[in-house]
Design an enzyme around this catalytic site. Structure first.
Site, PDB file in Angstrom:
ATOM      1  N   GLY A  33      -6.400   3.406  -6.003  1.00 50.51           N
ATOM      2  CA  GLY A  33      -6.123   2.294  -5.106  1.00 50.51           C
ATOM      3  C   GLY A  33      -4.770   2.438  -4.460  1.00 50.51           C
ATOM      4  O   GLY A  33      -4.140   3.484  -4.544  1.00 50.51           O
ATOM      5  N   ASN A  34      -4.335   1.396  -3.768  1.00 48.94           N
ATOM      6  CA  ASN A  34      -3.015   1.417  -3.139  1.00 48.94           C
ATOM      7  C   ASN A  34      -2.392   0.029  -3.234  1.00 48.94           C
ATOM      8  O   ASN A  34      -3.020  -0.911  -3.703  1.00 48.94           O
ATOM      9  CB  ASN A  34      -3.128   1.908  -1.690  1.00 48.94           C
ATOM     10  N   ARG A  35      -1.159  -0.071  -2.792  1.00 48.70           N
ATOM     11  CA  ARG A  35      -0.383  -1.295  -3.009  1.00 48.70           C
ATOM     12  C   ARG A  35      -0.533  -2.337  -1.913  1.00 48.70           C
ATOM     13  O   ARG A  35       0.220  -3.310  -1.889  1.00 48.70           O
ATOM     14  CB  ARG A  35       1.109  -0.951  -3.140  1.00 48.70           C
TER      15      ARG A  35
END
Ligand code: CTP
Ligand code: CA
Length: 234
Positions: A33-35
């Site tokens: 995932g990412n932020r």
């Protein structure tokens, strides 16, 4: 801003906005995932609804954000899901805005059970490229397979020793072929980097408007101003 103070200049317009970060599963309990918080996409949706638009918000993973009032929200997980929802929802839209942080890669295979550790190091993770949704939307529109008047992208860029953030933005606009690209300069701690917390709104017609990056609702207002301007010229 006070909703009543906003112009109703998006009345009768249908807009589709993606927000948040996609999650690409490895197994039933893990993902890449990412932020991304989704806040910019949500601000775009909220401001567009206040200005009278019929808004569909396609939300990947976000921080714990309240659904904007009067907005249809569709939740997705992976880039593939986001792609199929965006292609379906964008047909007939006046503006499509890709504010989502789409994972560039996903695991080649998804394991149906939880991956167990052994006394060996694991194999390197095999990844494959995800579809470029923004480029695909533009391609479909240009091939008359999708009726979408304006297609907008977002890019967070840093400069590097040979190329400034703005130059990276220009190249990305040309590569993606979208009508507008919001280039957000990401501070990279370099002393030479003077464009922190600022950006540009680049038009496919070569226009370049500097944006003072303040509140995300401020950027949203600037973007919808540009969208209404371009729509009224069509
Ligand atoms: N985007 C997309 N599909 C992808 C990757 C990005 O639709 N698979 C969209 C994003 O939503 C954004 C724009 O493309 O509107 C730019 O995303 P960015 O990650 O900056 O561009 P990339 O082409 O992925 O290039 P890179 O990450 O290498 O800078
Ligand atoms: Ca990317």
């Amino acid at each position: 801003a006070e909703p009543r103070a906003l112009p109703r200049d998006l009345e009768g317009r249908r807009v589709v906005i993606s927000a948040g970060g996609t999650r690409e599963p490895l197994d039933p309990v893990r993902y890449l995932g990412n932020r991304s918080s989704g806040r910019q996409g949500y601000a775009l949706a909220r401001v567009a609804a206040h200005r009278g638009a019929d808004v569909t918000l396609v939300a990947a993973h976000t921080a714990d954000l309240a659904d904007p009032a009067g907005v249809r929200v569709i939740r997705v997980g992976t880039a593939e899901e986001l792609r199929s929802v965006m292609l379906a929802e964008s047909d007939g839209a006046d503006a499509v805005v890709m504010a989502a942080a789409v994972a560039d890669f996903r695991p080649v295979s998804q394991v149906g059970h939880k991956i167990k550790k052994t006394d060996q190091d694991p194999e390197p993770l095999a990844l494959t490229r995800n579809p470029d949704i923004l480029a695909e939307l533009v391609e479909a529109r240009n091939a008359d397979k999708l009726a979408a008047s304006l297609i907008v992208g977002f890019a967070a860029e840093t400069g590097d020793p040979t190329t400034s953030a703005l130059e990276h933005g220009r190249a990305k606009l040309a590569r993606k072929g979208c009508d507008l690209l919001v280039v957000n300069t990401v501070g990279d701690g370099q002393a030479f980097e003077v464009e922190d917390n600022s950006g540009w709104l680049l038009g496919g017609d070569g226009t370049e408007q500097p944006i003072p990056f303040g509140a995300k609702s401020r950027l949203a207002a600037t973007l919808w101003d540009a969208v209404t301007r371009q729509l009224s010229q069509q």
